[in-house]
Design a protein around this motif. Structure first.
Motif, PDB file in Angstrom:
ATOM      1  N   ALA A 149      11.922   3.495   1.331  1.00 31.68           N
ATOM      2  CA  ALA A 149      11.158   3.843   2.600  1.00 31.68           C
ATOM      3  C   ALA A 149      11.065   5.551   2.506  1.00 31.68           C
ATOM      4  O   ALA A 149      11.771   6.063   1.659  1.00 31.68           O
ATOM      5  N   GLU A 203       9.162   9.614   8.524  1.00 28.64           N
ATOM      6  CA  GLU A 203       8.536   8.404   8.238  1.00 28.64           C
ATOM      7  C   GLU A 203       7.610   8.094   9.333  1.00 28.64           C
ATOM      8  O   GLU A 203       6.427   7.371   9.145  1.00 28.64           O
ATOM      9  N   LEU A 204       7.796   8.664  10.415  1.00 26.49           N
ATOM     10  CA  LEU A 204       6.828   8.270  11.561  1.00 26.49           C
ATOM     11  C   LEU A 204       5.744   9.544  11.916  1.00 26.49           C
ATOM     12  O   LEU A 204       5.323   9.434  12.686  1.00 26.49           O
ATOM     13  N   GLN A 218       0.955  -1.229  -0.088  1.00 25.67           N
ATOM     14  CA  GLN A 218       0.051   0.115   0.063  1.00 25.67           C
ATOM     15  C   GLN A 218       0.997   1.199   0.049  1.00 25.67           C
ATOM     16  O   GLN A 218       0.237   2.469  -0.372  1.00 25.67           O
ATOM     17  N   ASP A 219       2.141   1.240   0.454  1.00 27.73           N
ATOM     18  CA  ASP A 219       2.876   2.365   0.578  1.00 27.73           C
ATOM     19  C   ASP A 219       4.087   2.350  -0.175  1.00 27.73           C
ATOM     20  O   ASP A 219       5.443   1.926   0.167  1.00 27.73           O
ATOM     21  N   ALA A 233       2.563   8.061  12.478  1.00 27.56           N
ATOM     22  CA  ALA A 233       2.513   7.320  13.816  1.00 27.56           C
ATOM     23  C   ALA A 233       2.494   8.097  14.871  1.00 27.56           C
ATOM     24  O   ALA A 233       1.614   7.990  15.650  1.00 27.56           O
ATOM     25  N   PRO A 252       5.307   9.296   4.013  1.00 31.13           N
ATOM     26  CA  PRO A 252       4.922   7.753   3.892  1.00 31.13           C
ATOM     27  C   PRO A 252       4.022   7.524   2.709  1.00 31.13           C
ATOM     28  O   PRO A 252       2.880   8.546   2.629  1.00 31.13           O
TER      29      PRO A 252
END
Lengths: 443, 282, 354
Positions: free
Chosen positions: A75, A414-415, A27-28, A418, A109
């Motif tokens: 990433a 990237e977080l 998905q990413d 999150a 992301p």
């Protein structure tokens, strides 16, 4: 060599995962891409572009006959993009020699980031002066070394933009919950449908090639109609049958899966930008640099939020919506036509989601799963603000956007999502009914 | 109707917060506000052991909220209360239930997809088979289960639910649900049952039976505290009546003293003119 | 088109390792959702910690496989406790969103660059289950008839996987028929009622979350061992949606629901897959309409459609009792509508439909 081996292995395992069905679709897939065009708009093929991360080569690509190039990334993160000026065809050069390397390109992301190398004709000395900025960064992409204060200001601006987009898409989600008790997992697809409709009208090869603004207006109408159609064609019949709340919730998960992958079949997995406003020069406003596009996005969303707020406060239908969301039975017994109010909530929510989708697509890029990627953040916003409250959703959206962007001050980019979700869990720990939510009586 | 042990309140003065000879539940300065409105603000209240106490008051007087606070279903802002001589404020709902303070709900909460018998058996406390590891070993709990089932069957017969024993509770009528909920509460073997509007939605035939059950309970030594809107019911079965309005206890006393009480009439007339019963009373 | 090939493909998937893995994780979900009413949308997070528990222990730290299994199980218990403390007091829908968020946070964290030395980041970890295959008692070769063949490697995973499914199903059967299971189901029906009868609802929910989470972790371990590889993006939320689909297909709140649901789910999925590919290959479906690369997406869309139709028309699933299911429709949910008053409420609800 070793790099290639790793890539090969990775592909192999990705292939295994696909065939084993566990994750048939990554998905990413972060990607860096672009189209090389000469000053006359002709595609420029056979140019080598290299992407480096942390000083190591991540991938390389050669532009195709249509000038397109794509480098898949392992990433999200920050990368340098290098154009090998030696491979440029005769008679073309970079507008600015420094443009051959784009440093610190931030990829978020799931983002398919487009970068651009401005080319001009001639082979002599490049002209002096600042080259046109590459595709302006959607997130924080200040060149290395700005002061903390200026980074903070820049991130605040980016956070407000991101946050208002989340807010605008969350209003419908929250009001639908308030009026019907449904947590609509398929709300993200309304966002995607909006962005997609505008894309078809604006930039698709088979489309009419409308300008973006009329395309956006049509997209809003389509979003509202899809919302209304779902209410009348699916949700209302199910409510009449007495389908339980949890079952409705799971049905919306199924609907989301269905719509999203139907969109994937029709649209394809390739992220694509709108036809206009992709390349812009940032304007300096004090400590912050913002492109006119991002400025307009922010102002439009703020304006729409204000208008929606006023509508909910002042207009008859707005008051009725709030009344139904607040206490459905009471509203009904005071003569409010609940069924009609719910339909209007869906129309409003669908339209706002579609608008949010267009703006999100404009600020980043249009992908088949953009709504789904936004969905959890919308949920975070709605829960932070207290389920069912439109104003809560606005405040929550802004907060989520700011948290996501500001977290990149200290933590890896990237977080960022999150962190936004982490805040959601934290708030639930302290205030289970959200910041603005109220307690319910037992018994 | 009033059996000797239930006449103990004969000499108690009819005034709010009065001390009882043998209080089971003692409430002190319990308060709870919702969004700026003081829903409950009880200065002092004692509930006598072994009798039927009725709790009345106009809508929004805070009766159910007080129930929720006392039974641990909601958190009080202030105050303490003790049950059977021990301080229980702040205790979790299930602990209060295990101590013998068992409640029912205004809207019945039967467990629809459990059978009537399963509903009943759930009420029994101290079941070995309710612990994860022994649950896997049937012999560890089979005998206890059989005893619980016998007890449940006796109660079901008493509440005339034995014919529905193996039906899903979700298929019971509204009145039967009320009966099941009271019967299930008795499976816990409570010291005090707290019934929140036990008669609401119960048809006249079942109503009679339910009334009989409640008085039998008190005769059997279980204390009863109940919220009820139907004044006929309150006057017929209560040994003592407490009236709340705007979160406070405004009056208490034997049923006869409540009927003529000025504060009670004002509370009802002041808030709601169509409240049944009280306005017409002399 | 060759129907035998299609049936062979579908049958192979229905009995294969994948179906066992999903069945195992779905048994865990059945404990959560089917019996306790916990709408856990983060089951994939438990699979993730189980899979990585094995992979990290063996591939990163060079430990033995059995230690990896223990680490994976311990991680699942810890995750259940960490997740349970904030979320188990929440209403079902809040819990759903909090758990899916937690699953995503886990995936993003394992994916992150800073975690790469331990988790391998996006590349994940490979080749850690050698000792599992070294103990394979089945002699090399391929077993089966026609297209329905398995390698000795597949068979070994299947024996262990379906063995675990059988054990878990038996355990669930015993538990659900016990007083413990009765409390669990009462929590599903109405947790306030359970609480008023002296049941420690939070404690039971936590036990349920841990037990189901451990089964999810076992499923994740089996997945890791089967593919000899783990990567964070394998564990995206769609896996949980798959689990819900097959659980509801088989029958939520039924002991055999997950196993049956998984077999049928994978059979249908691969049947559609194989049939579509064959139809495209044979030219029945023009390539302009549907290209082979679209089949994967279409498959997901059909899963979504199946979920909608199942819940709209047969929410009880294959094994469920529709009579029982009808009780759930009004009883458990819609607090807003049922809160006010019993008799007037039903009239008003009808009024909405007008």
């Amino acid at each position: 060599m070793r790099q290639r081996l790793v890539t090969l292995l990775l592909l192999l395992f990705a292939g295994m995962a696909v065939t084993s069905g566990a994750a048939a679709l990554a998905q990413d897939g972060e990607v860096l891409q672009g189209t090389l065009e000469g000053p006359d708009g002709d595609p420029v093929p056979e140019v080598v572009i290299t992407v480096e991360g942390d000083g190591q080569q991540v991938g390389t690509a050669t532009s195709g006959p249509d000038g397109n190039w794509t480098v898949p990334l392992p990433a999200p993160g920050t990368y340098d993009v290098l154009l090998d000026a030696g491979t440029l065809p005769e008679g073309l050069r970079l507008r600015d020699e420094d443009d051959a390397t784009l440093t610190d390109v931030t990829v978020r992301p799931g983002q398919q980031r487009t970068v651009l190398f401005p080319l001009e004709s001639g082979s002599g000395e490049p002209e002096a002066g600042p080259g046109a900025a590459p595709a302006p960064p959607p997130g924080p992409t200040e060149p290395a070394g700005p002061s903390f204060g200026s980074r903070l200001a820049q991130l605040l601006v980016a956070g407000v933009k991101y946050g208002t987009i989340i807010a605008i898409t969350s209003i419908g989600l929250s009001l639908v919950f308030g009026t019907t008790g449904l947590i609509n997992f398929a709300h993200g697809e309304l966002v995607t449908i909006g962005a997609m409709t505008a894309f078809f009208l604006n930039a698709a090869a088979l489309g009419p090639g409308l300008a973006l603004i009329p395309a956006a207006v049509v997209a809003i109408a389509v979003g509202a109609l899809v919302g209304g159609a779902l209410e009348r064609g699916l949700w209302r019949p199910l409510r009449i049958r007495g389908t339980g709340r949890i079952n409705l919730f799971i049905i919306s998960i199924g609907l989301s899966l269905f719509l999203r992958h139907i969109i994937l079949v029709f649209y394809g997995s390739r992220p694509q930008p709108y036809a206009s406003y992709t390349i812009q020069q940032a304007i300096e406003l004090g400590p912050i640099a913002i492109t006119p596009r991002d400025l307009v996005i922010t102002l439009v969303t703020l304006g729409v939020l204000l208008a929606v707020g006023l509508m909910l406060q002042r207009s008859r239908i707005g008051k009725a919506m709030r009344a139904v969301a607040d206490d459905r039975d009471l509203a009904e017994s005071s003569g409010v036509d609940v069924s009609r109010v719910i339909l209007y909530v869906w129309l409003l929510g669908g339209g706002l989601a579609a608008l949010g989708g267009v703006l999100f697509g404009l600020s980043e890029i249009v992908t088949w799963d953009m709504g789904f990627r936004l969905l959890l953040l919308m949920f975070a916003a709605v829960i932070l603000g207290g389920l069912g409250s439109a104003f809560g959703a606005m405040a929550g959206g802004l907060l989520v956007g700011l948290v996501a962007q500001l977290s990149t001050l200290y933590f890896p980019i990237e977080l960022q999502n999150a962190w936004a979700l982490g805040v959601l869990i934290l708030v639930l720990l302290v205030r289970p009914r959200g910041i603005l939510g109220r307690a319910e009586r037992v018994g | 109707m009033t059996a000797p042990p239930r006449g103990v309140l004969a000499g108690t003065a009819a005034e709010p917060g009065v001390a009882k000879p043998d209080p089971l539940l003692v409430v002190d300065r319990v308060g709870k506000a919702f969004g700026g409105i003081q829903a409950v603000d009880v200065e002092h209240l004692e509930v006598q052991r072994g009798v039927i106490t009725g709790l009345i008051g106009p809508n929004g007087a805070g009766k159910t909220t007080l129930f929720n606070l006392l039974t641990g279903f909601d958190r009080a802002d202030t105050g303490t209360w003790s049950f059977d001589g021990r301080a229980v404020a702040g205790l979790a709902a299930h602990r209060l239930a295990r101590r013998g303070m068992v409640r029912t709900f205004q809207l019945t909460k039967v467990l629809g997809r459990l059978t009537v018998l399963e509903n009943m058996k759930l009420g029994a406390t101290g079941q070995r088979g309710e612990r994860l590891v022994p649950a896997l070993l049937r012999p560890a709990w089979r005998r206890q289960e059989a005893a619980i089932e016998r007890r449940a069957d006796v109660l079901l017969a008493r509440f005339k639910l034995d014919a529905m024993r193996d039906a899903y509770a979700g298929y019971l009528s509204g009145g039967q649900r009320k009966l099941l909920e009271v019967a299930r509460a008795l499976m816990v073997e409570p010291t005090m049952v707290m019934l929140d509007e036990p008669m609401a939605g119960v048809n006249p035939a079942l109503r009679q039976s339910l009334l009989g059950q409640i008085t039998d309970l008190a005769d059997g030594g279980t204390s009863v505290l109940f919220v009820e809107h139907d004044m006929d019911v309150v006057m017929r079965i209560s040994d003592w009546v407490v009236c709340m309005a705007q979160g406070q206890v405004i009056a208490e006393g034997p049923p006869s003293s409540i009927l003529g009480n000025r504060a009670v009439i004002d509370a009802y007339l002041g808030s709601q003119h169509d409240e049944p019963g009280l306005g017409e009373q002399p | 088109m060759d129907i035998l090939v299609i049936l062979g493909d579908a049958g192979r998937a229905a009995l294969g390792p994948q179906a066992a893995i999903y069945a195992l994780a779905a048994i865990g979900l059945n404990i959560h959702f089917g019996y306790t009413g916990l709408l856990n949308l983060g089951q994939v997070g438990f699979m993730l910690v189980g899979a990585y528990g094995v992979a990290i222990t063996v591939a990163t730290f060079g430990g033995p496989l059995w230690a990896g299994v223990l680490v994976g199980l311990a991680c699942a218990v810890v995750l259940a406790i960490l997740l349970g403390i904030p979320t188990l007091r929440l209403r079902a829908d809040y819990l759903a969103i909090a758990t899916i968020a937690a699953g995503e946070v886990l995936r993003l964290t394992y994916n992150a660059g800073f975690a790469q030395p331990v988790t391998g980041g996006v590349y994940g970890l490979q080749q850690f289950a050698g000792s599992f295959y070294a103990t394979n008692p089945i002699s090399p070769g391929s077993y089966g008839v026609g297209r329905l063949v398995y390698s000795e490697r597949d068979l070994w995973v299947m024996v262990v996987g379906w063995g675990a499914v059988a054990l878990a199903t038996l355990g669930l059967f015993l538990l659900i028929r016990s007083p413990w299971g009765r409390v669990l189901r009462s929590v599903r029906e109405d947790e306030d009622a359970a609480r008023s009868l002296g049941k420690n609802v939070f404690g039971y929910k936590m036990q349920s979350l841990i037990l189901g989470g451990v089964l999810g972790a076992l499923g994740g371990m089996l997945l890791a061992v089967d593919t000899q590889a783990v990567a964070p993006n394998t564990f995206n939320p769609v896996v949980t949606f798959y689990l819900y689909t097959l659980l509801i297909l088989g029958g939520a709140g039924r002991v055999l629901g997950p196993a049956l649901g998984s077999v049928i789910f994978w059979f249908l999925l691969l049947f559609i897959d194989s049939a579509l590919l064959q139809a495209i290959g044979a030219g029945y479906i023009p390539a302009e309409v549907l290209s082979p690369s679209d089949v994967g997406a279409l498959r997901f869309a059909l899963v979504g459609l199946a979920l909608v139709l199942l819940l709209a028309f047969r929410p009880a699933g294959i094994l469920g009792n529709p009579r029982e299911m009808r009780l759930e429709a009004g009883a458990a949910g819609t607090p807003r509508r049922r809160r006010k008053s019993t008799q007037a409420g039903s009239d008003r609800e009808r009024g909405v439909a007008r």
